[in-house]
Motif scaffolding. Structure first.
Motif, PDB file in Angstrom:
ATOM      1  N   UNK A 279       0.720  -1.196   0.051  1.00 14.29           N
ATOM      2  CA  UNK A 279       0.011  -0.154  -0.077  1.00 14.29           C
ATOM      3  C   UNK A 279       0.869   1.344  -0.063  1.00 14.29           C
ATOM      4  N   UNK A 280       2.200   1.136   0.082  1.00 15.76           N
ATOM      5  CA  UNK A 280       3.025   2.460   0.214  1.00 15.76           C
ATOM      6  C   UNK A 280       3.167   3.019  -1.159  1.00 15.76           C
ATOM      7  N   UNK A 281       3.043   4.355  -1.242  1.00 15.89           N
ATOM      8  CA  UNK A 281       3.570   5.174  -2.209  1.00 15.89           C
ATOM      9  C   UNK A 281       4.751   6.105  -2.072  1.00 15.89           C
ATOM     10  N   UNK A 282       5.609   5.725  -3.050  1.00 10.20           N
ATOM     11  CA  UNK A 282       7.104   6.472  -2.701  1.00 10.20           C
ATOM     12  C   UNK A 282       7.117   7.353  -4.077  1.00 10.20           C
ATOM     13  N   UNK A 283       7.513   8.638  -3.667  1.00  7.87           N
ATOM     14  CA  UNK A 283       7.909   9.773  -4.836  1.00  7.87           C
ATOM     15  C   UNK A 283       9.371   9.645  -5.211  1.00  7.87           C
ATOM     16  N   UNK A 284       9.720   9.638  -6.409  1.00 10.86           N
ATOM     17  CA  UNK A 284      11.051   9.744  -6.728  1.00 10.86           C
ATOM     18  C   UNK A 284      11.277  11.054  -7.659  1.00 10.86           C
TER      19      UNK A 284
END
Length: 353
Positions: free
Chosen positions: A254-259
């Motif tokens: 469920x995690x969302x990570x921005x790059x």
């Protein structure tokens, strides 16, 4: 190594601060000072996974349990101070921050997942320069969903300080490690790349390339913890992420990570192809299991304004030079024609005379 984090909350007339140091792999905690007027001095301690006989070399606990199953682990609380200390023990849901570091919910946040599965005594007294081994039990609910669940367990002390405005500030310093539980069942690792965008920063020097930044998000759509690596392709040049000096990027379900990946030396060719390739891998139980790479493509507008200005200047010079030559030719032709006319008139006059 995970870095400390701090949160503050008000309680009646006393301003309370929860200072949480969750260090992975764990070393001694940052010193915690006693309350004002307390002669006990500085308190330092460490908390590490252990077995019944002592520390066992693990950085954190990884366990795989069936729904309804329970397991007992141990933690070693080492008092590095010169006085006896009573530590408060607590558990909470764990999570990974945007910088990739693991942390656990603060004392004023309610846990709803694996942080509620762990049972441990409320406090433990540790003599100076001694270590006490404390058992704790993880009991997985019967209705727990298959996949990875994160929690943290910590030992803390509370001290009081006076802030600049004169208010009493309670500081809870908390040190611990992560407890990762994989619930058996249908394990389905998966991820997506979303919201790919890019922007171009041109150089006004027409013989120098510009720079670009490619932004995107990686979403863990499965039910296992994922280690995320990959590369961004801009105009044929690949940039790996995360960079060598950056922390590993782990995503819980469920995690969302921005790059945001920076690309240098990009020439403005109007429409520049951009590609993102993510190679997620399962970590924890089943570590190293790779998934198929995920790719996403877009195009980035890179208008070559400096080059167009130079080109326009060259065109103006060429047009001006061409127009000037044509004007000179016309002028010369007019002069020649005029000279011929004058010559004919003079010849007619001479014949008349």
């Amino acid at each position: 190594m995970d870095l400390p984090f701090r949160s503050r909350f008000a309680a009646l007339r006393i301003v309370t601060a929860a200072a949480v140091a969750l260090l992975l792999p764990l070393a001694a905690a940052s010193p915690a000072l006693g309350a004002e007027g307390d002669e006990a001095g500085t308190i330092t301690w460490s908390v590490r996974p252990a077995d019944e006989s002592g520390e066992d070399g693990r950085a954190w606990v990884e366990q795989e349990l069936d729904p309804g199953e329970s397991a007992t682990e141990h933690l070693a609380v080492h008092n590095l101070s010169e006085q006896d200390v009573t530590f408060r023990l607590s558990t909470a849901d764990g999570y990974f921050r945007e910088n990739g570091r693991f942390s656990m919910r603060s004392s004023d946040e309610e846990s709803v997942d694996a942080g509620t599965w762990i049972d441990v005594v409320d406090e433990v007294s540790v003599p100076a320069q001694e270590t006490v081994i404390v058992p704790f039990t993880t009991a997985v609910p019967d209705n727990a969903t298959p996949g990875d669940h994160a929690a943290g367990i910590a030992a803390s002390v509370l001290s009081e300080q006076v802030s600049e405005d004169g208010a009493t500030v309670g500081v809870e310093s908390r040190v611990g490690f992560r407890v990762m539980t994989r619930v058996t069942g249908e394990i389905a690792p998966a991820a997506e790349v979303q919201n790919v965008s890019s922007d171009y920063r041109m150089s006004w020097n027409p013989i120098s390339p510009g720079d670009a930044t490619v932004r995107f998000e990686v979403v863990n759509t499965g039910n296992t913890r994922l280690l995320v690596t990959g590369a961004v392709d801009v105009q044929g040049g690949e940039i790996a992420f995360p960079a060598a000096d950056e922390a590993d990027q782990e995503l819980m379900p469920g995690d969302r990570r921005s790059f945001a990946v920076a690309a240098e030396d990009v020439w403005p060719l109007v429409s520049v192809p951009v590609g993102v390739e993510v190679a997620p891998a399962v970590t924890g139980e089943g570590e190293g299991t790779a998934l198929d790479s995920i790719t996403a493509e877009t195009r980035m507008w890179a208008i070559p304004w400096p080059q167009l200005i130079v080109l326009a200047g060259i065109v103006l010079l060429v047009v001006s030079a061409t127009w000037g030559r044509r004007r000179s030719r016309r002028r010369m032709a007019e002069l020649i024609a005029r000279a011929r006319d004058e010559g004919r008139r003079e010849a007619i006059v001479d014949e008349t005379v």
